[in-house]
Design a protein around this motif. Structure first.
Motif, mmCIF file in Angstrom:
data_model
loop_
_atom_site.group_PDB
_atom_site.id
_atom_site.type_symbol
_atom_site.label_atom_id
_atom_site.label_comp_id
_atom_site.label_asym_id
_atom_site.label_seq_id
_atom_site.Cartn_x
_atom_site.Cartn_y
_atom_site.Cartn_z
ATOM 1 N N ILE A 193 -5.249 11.586 -10.523
ATOM 2 C CA ILE A 193 -4.727 12.473 -11.568
ATOM 3 C C ILE A 193 -3.218 12.407 -11.452
ATOM 4 C CG2 ILE A 193 -4.579 14.859 -12.378
ATOM 5 C CD1 ILE A 193 -7.307 15.315 -10.947
ATOM 6 N N PHE A 194 -2.534 12.403 -12.590
ATOM 7 C CA PHE A 194 -1.069 12.391 -12.573
ATOM 8 C C PHE A 194 -0.554 13.642 -13.265
ATOM 9 C CE2 PHE A 194 3.207 11.440 -13.925
ATOM 10 C CZ PHE A 194 3.743 10.775 -12.830
ATOM 11 N N ALA B 210 -12.049 16.115 -13.643
ATOM 12 C CA ALA B 210 -11.470 14.798 -13.357
ATOM 13 C C ALA B 210 -11.828 14.341 -11.951
ATOM 14 C CB ALA B 210 -9.955 14.855 -13.530
ATOM 15 N N CYS B 211 -11.966 15.298 -11.046
ATOM 16 C CA CYS B 211 -12.329 14.960 -9.667
ATOM 17 C C CYS B 211 -13.841 14.731 -9.527
ATOM 18 C CB CYS B 211 -11.887 16.073 -8.714
ATOM 19 S SG CYS B 211 -10.099 16.308 -8.610
ATOM 20 N N VAL B 212 -14.621 15.653 -10.061
ATOM 21 C CA VAL B 212 -16.076 15.587 -9.885
ATOM 22 C C VAL B 212 -16.707 14.516 -10.769
ATOM 23 C CG1 VAL B 212 -18.232 16.875 -10.094
ATOM 24 C CG2 VAL B 212 -16.188 18.003 -9.181
ATOM 25 N N LEU C 32 -7.102 11.748 -5.727
ATOM 26 C CA LEU C 32 -5.782 12.208 -5.350
ATOM 27 C C LEU C 32 -5.014 12.626 -6.598
ATOM 28 C CD1 LEU C 32 -3.606 12.081 -2.858
ATOM 29 C CD2 LEU C 32 -2.898 9.949 -3.948
ATOM 30 N N MET C 33 -4.140 13.601 -6.470
ATOM 31 C CA MET C 33 -3.225 13.933 -7.551
ATOM 32 C C MET C 33 -1.811 13.538 -7.143
ATOM 33 S SD MET C 33 -2.194 17.567 -9.416
ATOM 34 C CE MET C 33 -3.846 17.947 -9.955
ATOM 35 N N CYS D 249 -2.896 16.306 -2.738
ATOM 36 C CA CYS D 249 -1.876 16.083 -3.762
ATOM 37 C C CYS D 249 -0.590 15.637 -3.077
ATOM 38 C CB CYS D 249 -1.595 17.370 -4.542
ATOM 39 S SG CYS D 249 -3.042 18.104 -5.344
ATOM 40 N N ILE D 250 0.077 14.666 -3.683
ATOM 41 C CA ILE D 250 1.367 14.234 -3.161
ATOM 42 C C ILE D 250 2.422 14.374 -4.254
ATOM 43 C CG2 ILE D 250 0.348 12.646 -1.482
ATOM 44 C CD1 ILE D 250 1.202 10.322 -3.319
#
Length: 305
Positions: A4-5, A77-79, A85-86, A107-108
């Motif tokens: 995810i962004f 979006a994750c499941v 990762l975001m 998340c980074i």
């Protein structure tokens, strides 16, 4: 990696483009809602939204993320989308802990400073304003605090004597994209290093009130502000009762009463400061275009005091 962004301005869009070019699959883009912009104040999507739509990436634009209902798009979006990762870059909204906990690998954040120096909203502006010799990019794991998370990767660059926020932003945007791609390429091998307690500074959001030039300040301080506030919000002085933006100037050895115009010719408009003087070389009246001091003086004659 499926990610995810979350980001909004051009700085973030450059990172998104770098991630896509490296083959990462972006299953959702979070960005701020469309805002009025330009002379017509027409609603416009963010730089990140434009890149995302061009690549067929679903876009989510919440006003804020406090309401748990707004978390469902990230959860899905994750499941359902398999995002692990975001990646966050200049998103502009606070991510609550409940959202930070959703991606399985966390998340980074791509931060435009060498942390822990210049945590906060305006690290590029503040680095130039402070006269820093270097800045850089830090890739960090996100936690609830403001840019307090452990660091994964960083790289420094020199701040050139003539750098503006605009020119430095351009170089840092490219570096941010390069570094986040490098971080994801060896994500499992990177050690998360806690930020040192010493050297913490905060880059407060730029207030337009800061843009007004105070001639009691040293010329060197004001020259840095010209560069720090270029292209936004632009340093401001008053001439003949009207606000004028000053985009470029340099320090000269001269003295006089702070605010006194010492010279006004083709070389620039020289104004005395608390220490030294500042020669203004590029100016702009409200509603006009940027002009060299010589062209500006043709239409706005000015005599030394």
């Amino acid at each position: 990696m499926r990610i995810i962004f979350a980001g909004t301005p051009e700085f973030a869009a450059r990172a998104l483009e770098a991630l896509l070019a490296a083959g990462h699959q972006v299953v959702l883009a979070l960005t701020q809602p469309d805002r009025p912009a330009g002379r017509g104040m027409v609603l416009q999507g963010s730089a990140v939204k434009k890149v995302a739509l061009a690549h067929g990436i679903p876009v989510f634009q919440p006003e804020r993320l406090k309401d748990p209902a707004t978390h469902e798009a990230v959860r899905a979006a994750c499941v359902d989308g398999g995002a692990e990762l975001m990646v966050v870059a200049a998103y502009g909204l606070i991510l609550p802990q409940a959202v930070l906990d959703l991606p399985p690998r966390g998340c980074i954040n791509i931060h435009a400073s060498l942390l822990p120096r210049w945590r906060g909203a305006a690290p590029i502006h503040r680095a130039i304003e402070a006269g820093d010799a270097q800045t850089g990019i830090t890739i960090m794991k996100m936690e609830a605090g403001l840019d307090t998370g452990p660091m994964l990767l960083s790289e420094a660059i020199d701040i050139d004597p003539q750098d503006t926020t605009g020119s430095l932003h351009e170089r840092l945007a490219g570096l941010g994209g390069k570094l986040v791609v490098a971080a994801l390429a060896r994500f499992d091998q990177l050690a998360a290093v806690p930020q040192p307690e010493a050297g913490v500074t905060y880059a407060n959001k730029i207030d337009k009130a800061e843009a007004r030039l105070d001639w009691n300040q040293p010329a060197e301080t004001l020259a840095r502000r010209l560069r720090a506030f270029n292209p936004f919000p632009g340093a401001v002085l008053t001439l003949a009762g009207e606000p004028v933006k000053v985009w470029r100037g340099d320090v000269v050895v001269a003295s006089g009463r702070p605010g006194q115009v010492l010279a006004a010719d083709a070389n620039g408009i020289m104004v005395a400061c608390g220490e030294g003087a500042l020669r203004l070389t590029e100016l702009q009246k409200s509603g006009g275009r940027r002009l060299t001091s010589a062209d500006f003086l043709h239409g706005n004659p000015l005599r030394p005091d």
